[in-house]
Design an enzyme around this catalytic site. Structure first.
Site, PDB file in Angstrom:
ATOM      1  N   ARG A 267      14.511  79.585  29.400  1.00 20.14           N
ATOM      2  CA  ARG A 267      13.786  78.894  30.460  1.00 20.14           C
ATOM      3  C   ARG A 267      12.782  79.801  31.146  1.00 20.14           C
ATOM      4  O   ARG A 267      13.017  80.995  31.273  1.00 20.14           O
ATOM      5  CB  ARG A 267      14.774  78.374  31.517  1.00 20.14           C
ATOM      6  CG  ARG A 267      15.262  76.981  31.218  1.00 20.14           C
ATOM      7  CD  ARG A 267      16.208  76.524  32.265  1.00 20.14           C
ATOM      8  NE  ARG A 267      17.464  77.254  32.140  1.00 20.14           N
ATOM      9  CZ  ARG A 267      18.594  76.873  32.720  1.00 20.14           C
ATOM     10  NH1 ARG A 267      18.611  75.816  33.487  1.00 20.14           N
ATOM     11  NH2 ARG A 267      19.684  77.576  32.547  1.00 20.14           N
TER      12      ARG A 267
ATOM     13  N   SER B  82      20.442  88.136  29.133  1.00 16.62           N
ATOM     14  CA  SER B  82      21.909  88.102  29.094  1.00 16.62           C
ATOM     15  C   SER B  82      22.491  88.840  27.898  1.00 16.62           C
ATOM     16  O   SER B  82      23.146  88.247  27.024  1.00 16.62           O
ATOM     17  CB  SER B  82      22.381  86.651  29.080  1.00 16.62           C
ATOM     18  OG  SER B  82      21.701  85.953  30.087  1.00 16.62           O
TER      19      SER B  82
ATOM     20  N   ASP C 108      22.922  87.673  33.212  1.00 15.90           N
ATOM     21  CA  ASP C 108      23.192  86.304  33.719  1.00 15.90           C
ATOM     22  C   ASP C 108      24.385  86.265  34.686  1.00 15.90           C
ATOM     23  O   ASP C 108      24.404  85.471  35.625  1.00 15.90           O
ATOM     24  CB  ASP C 108      23.370  85.286  32.580  1.00 15.90           C
ATOM     25  CG  ASP C 108      24.403  85.696  31.538  1.00 15.90           C
ATOM     26  OD1 ASP C 108      24.965  86.800  31.644  1.00 15.90           O
ATOM     27  OD2 ASP C 108      24.642  84.893  30.612  1.00 15.90           O
TER      28      ASP C 108
END
Ligand code: BG6
Ligand code: GLC
Ligand code: GLC
Length: 934
Positions: A559, A620, A674
């Site tokens: 994203r 992440s 994350d």
């Protein structure tokens, strides 16, 4: 006709020859005719009974049976008629089929169509006091008979498999679980109604201790008869019993049986039509004799239909009529005898003997004389007529009931015409005369009337009647064989899943090992936990302001986000972009160029082109950070493998890609894992949030550690967020004792064998694969999918982790579970669907518990760090598995509570993803930078 008063029915009535006004001969023949007339049933009445019974059946199927006068329609867990492949040796114990006798059989099934050896059997008479005594006594008696019979056979004492033919109305909840609803047919043992009769039998066998016998299945006599029917004339899908009692079973479409959660296939339903006693339908055909019989029975008001048909009652009805006629001077010179007045003195066998013609007259004479009656010249003929009337009515009523079942089948199968075989069994078929009116026929009179009447009532059905050969013993053995196979499958399933079921001690050991690995990692010693400092020292204080860009890479979605942090809160606009597998596993340059392309696209769409907003990068993967905006990728995880990145500073790689796309300017301020993003994002709402947890594609946790405990970072006071990278926990072999062969297979087939062992037992990227390997194993054992391996199931990643969430969802019926699996091309039975569900549960439960053990280690460490008796802390959580799975979060919380009882842990689900957190880390950094400037 006078009512048969109770006085005439009691055995203690003084017998004799009343001298009062005996009717004259013409009256007497009228009285006889009147009496016989009462037993005549018209076609219209039979049709009415048929219709009313059908309605009662349909209501009961829908689960709406409103009264006790209805039929019961009990599902039996027999799902198919025999395949003919069943084999093995079985003991069959028959209780309740034929009056007061108990039968034990030894049946050998050969697994081929040929009829095997004749079963060996022995019959035992159950004493009256046992039939009416305590339940335990009855079952003890049964197990003594079993041993006595088995003693005569050359057998070992172990490993015998038994099918229990128990012919009373029962609620079955499995092939070997069956609760007696109520006794019928002259049994009335205390303490059995409402109990599982299989368990009672098992207990009695154990009390007796002579043999080790596995009670594998419980079967109604109708079902045994249907299942034992010789194949050849097509499947036999109705079993009809007219023995002491009467009943039928048939194969119903499962989707019509409301109590079953099943939309496919058929299931055998025991109608239990004996309990039918709808007043409107039966009222007109019930005679005063029926009322009297009911009144004196053990279960007045119950089983009214059975009491007009079952063999236990036919003799009694005849006796009541004869006593009545004698008392009215029409028979036996107006004399009765104490035997005639005693309940139960005329048996089915007597009726059969007296009814047969021409020998019947002589037989009648003998039987009646035995009853202490003086038999006149015309008496025998009259008595014969009474027998015929009672039995004819029974056969006709039975036909009406059978016609109702046939209509039901026509309807449920949507067939105008029906060709079907009915297996018949029971003493009434066998005993009522085979020779009648001088025409030797090979079938009994009862059967001929039954057939003729069925033809009238259900003319569209072509019914063949097939007599059972051995009283249903073979059929019971067949059901037992199926049940034994299923039980063996269950054992294999349990064995397979046992390693997934972790005890509290095992989980506590995981927690302890995790704590040790944390401590070592923090000290910089060799440990599977890297415990990476993140340079995040504080959670947001609410004074942060500004617009930020964020990237979020490493979960299900990539994203790009625009995050506006203002006084009123945080506003987010974001767009999801895909990262094709070829890019995730191509070259690093390709990957980062793709990322920059997505950013440019996003900026254009948002009208941000040309602006250089501060950017936070949620990345992440395990990174060694030496500052907030530097992160050296240690190794890829979770299916990423872009070349040339490991060992490189990811922020540099991103900046280089930006450089290659000259048109953009970006100011990368922070790189954030994350877990950290999630903790920060939840921390914005709840300052107690000091742990971040991810259970998604991968799994990991971060938490606020005392800076003094973190080797390699300067400073002794304050905190620092540590990215544990707990996915790698156990990579040093410390988890091996909990790891199953399925974990090993998943690991071996992954792109990073030997790495991320903890993650591979917990996270979404792997659970589906673990399940798939378990299913493959169970298929190879023949436990699932009839042992047929499908190409689909051999395909990697075909079984997505989201299926676990869907399959385990409580709101989903089993039929939907099947739909999910069938979509995968796995053709399965209900048993398969149930087992797949159990596999999913075992795998996801272990995942949640391991995760809980990890969280327990973390919160306990925080509590001890701070020297607190009790710690109250919040954990920010994100990840598709945690959020979508119906039970995962509950199980994690329960495990934490169990293993860390001194910590009060609140789990907060992150709503906006870690992108928001990355922006907040960036905002904090900008704020601090500004403060230093000022
Ligand atoms: C989200 C983050 O909060 O959770 C992702 O924005 C992260 O970056 C994800 O990886 C984990 O969930 P999943 O299921 O998408 O891997
Ligand atoms: C009784 C029982 C039933 C059995 C039938 C025939 O009606 O309730 O279960 O099938 O008798 O034996
Ligand atoms: C993997 C990564 C880790 C990440 C986790 C959750 O374990 O190595 O950095 O936090 O997945 O997405």
């Amino acid at each position: 006709m006078d009512a048969v008063g109770p006085g005439a029915l009691r055995g203690n009535t003084v017998p004799g020859c009343p001298q009062r006004d005996l009717p004259c001969p013409s009256d007497s023949s009228e009285l006889v005719q009147e009496c016989l007339q009462k037993f005549k049933v018209t076609g219209a009445q039979l049709r009415q009974i048929q219709a009313s019974l059908l309605a009662s059946m349909e209501q009961a199927l829908k689960g709406q049976a409103s009264s006790t006068s209805a039929v019961r329609m009990l599902p039996t867990y027999v799902g198919s008629t025999p395949h003919g492949t069943e084999q093995g040796d079985f003991v069959v114990l028959e209780l309740g089929a034929t009056g007061a006798s108990l039968r034990v059989l030894w049946v050998t099934l050969t697994g081929t169509a040929e009829v095997g050896m004749e079963p060996q059997s022995q019959e035992f008479v159950i004493p009256q006091e046992v039939m009416l005594g305590p339940g335990e006594q009855l079952f003890d008696f049964a197990s003594r008979c079993l041993s006595e019979f088995l003693d005569t056979l050359p057998l070992g004492k172990q490993g015998l498999r038994l099918g229990f033919n128990f012919s009373f109305p029962c609620h079955q909840t499995g092939l070997d679980r069956s609760t007696l609803i109520s006794w019928t047919k002259g049994f009335k043992c205390s303490g059995v109604e409402g109990q599982d009769v299989v368990q009672m039998l098992r207990d009695a066998i154990q009390r007796q201790g002579a043999y080790s016998i596995d009670v594998v299945a419980v079967v109604n006599d109708t079902v045994g008869t249907m299942m034992g029917c010789e194949p050849g004339v097509g499947p036999c899908e109705i079993g009809l019993i007219v023995d002491t009692g009467t009943n039928a079973c048939y194969m119903e479409e499962a989707r019509y049986v409301a109590v079953l959660d099943e939309d496919r296939g058929r299931v055998c339903v025991s109608v239990e039509w004996g309990s039918f006693s709808d007043d409107q339908a039966l009222g007109p055909v019930l005679t005063t004799f029926d009322h009297a019989l009911d009144h004196q029975s053990l279960n007045p008001g119950a089983q009214r239909f059975e009491k007009m048909i079952g063999g236990l009652y036919l003799g009694e009805l005849v006796r009541l009529v004869l006593a009545h006629l004698a008392e009215h001077g029409v028979l036996f010179g107006g004399c009765t005898s104490s035997t005639l007045l005693s309940q139960g003195s005329i048996l089915l066998q007597h009726v059969a003997e007296m009814e047969s013609s021409p020998a019947g007259a002589a037989c009648a004479q003998a039987v009646l004389q035995d009853l202490g009656l003086s038999v006149g010249a015309s008496d025998a003929k009259l008595v014969q007529q009474v027998c015929v009337a009672v039995c004819t009515r029974a056969a006709q009523l039975c036909a009406a009931a059978l016609a109702a079942v046939l209509s039901r089948l026509q309807h449920s199968r949507e067939q105008q015409t029906l060709q079907i075989a009915v297996a018949t069994g029971g003493g009434v078929f066998e005993q009522l005369p085979r020779y009648w009116e001088h025409t030797p026929v090979s079938k009994s009179r009862f059967l001929s009337i039954l057939q003729d009447t069925v033809m009238l009532l259900a003319p569209e059905c072509d019914v063949s009647f097939i007599p059972s050969v051995d009283g249903g013993g073979r059929g019971v053995a067949m059901v037992t064989a199926v049940a034994a196979r299923l039980a063996a499958h269950r054992r294999l399933l349990e064995e397979t899943l046992a390693p997934f079921r972790l005890s509290r001690e095992q989980l506590a050991a995981v927690q302890t090992q995790m704590r040790e690995a944390m401590a070592k990692g923090l000290r910089g010693e060799a440990s599977s936990l890297r415990m990476l400092p993140t340079y995040v020292r504080a959670t947001p204080d609410g004074s942060e302001r500004g617009n930020f860009l964020a990237l979020d890479l490493g979960g299900t979605n990539f994203r790009v986000l625009l995050v506006r942090v203002a006084a009123g809160g945080v506003q987010i606009t974001n767009q999801v972009y895909s990262i094709p597998e070829c890019v995730a596993q191509g070259s690093g340059q390709q990957l980062f160029d793709h990322i920059v392309d997505c950013i440019v696209d996003f900026q254009q769409k948002q009208g941000l082109s040309g602006q250089s907003l501060p950017l936070g990068f949620t990345f992440s993967f395990p990174c060694k950070q030496v500052g907030l905006d530097q992160g050296i990728l240690l190794n890829w995880t979770k299916g990423f493998k872009a070349s040339g990145c490991e060992g490189q500073d990811v922020v540099c790689l991103l900046r280089e890609a930006i450089g290659r796309r000259q048109a953009v300017e970006l100011n990368v301020v922070a790189i954030v894992n994350d877990t950290v993003g999630t903790m920060m994002s939840c921390g914005y709402e709840d300052p107690r949030c000091e742990v971040g947890l991810i259970v998604g594609t991968g799994t990991n946790a971060c938490y606020m550690e005392e800076l003094q405990n973190v080797a390699g970072v300067a400073g002794d006071s304050g905190h620092m967020c540590i990215n544990m990278e707990w996915g790698a926990f156990g990579d040093d072999g410390s988890l091996d004792m909990f790891s199953t062969c399925f974990d090993a297979r998943v690991d071996q087939a992954s792109i990073n064998p030997g790495k991320q062992r903890f993650e591979k037992m917990i996270s979404g990227m792997y659970l589906g694969e673990i399940v798939r390997h378990v299913l493959l194993h169970l298929t190879s054992l023949g436990v699932l999918f009839r042992g047929q391996q499908t190409q689909r199931l051999q395909t990697r990643d075909i079984f997505k982790t989201k299926f676990l969430s869907e399959i385990e969802s409580d709101s989903l019926a089993l039929r939907q579970v099947r739909a999910i699996l069938e979509d995968l091309g796995l053709p399965l039975t209900t048993d398969d669907a149930l087992m797949v569900l159990e596999v999913c549960q075992a795998v996801s439960q272990r995942a949640a518990q391991l995760c809980g053990a990890g969280v327990a280690a973390v919160v306990e460490k925080i509590r001890e760090n701070r020297g607190l008796e009790e710690l109250s802390v919040s954990v920010g959580v994100d990840g598709t598995l945690y959020k979508l799975h119906p039970h995962f979060s509950t199980l994690v919380a329960a495990t934490v509570q169990e293993l860390a009882p001194r910590c009060v842990v609140t789990f907060l689900q992150s709503e906006d993803g870690s992108g928001k957190g990355a922006a907040l880390v960036t905002a904090v950094a900008c704020r601090l930078a500004q403060q230093t400037h000022v």
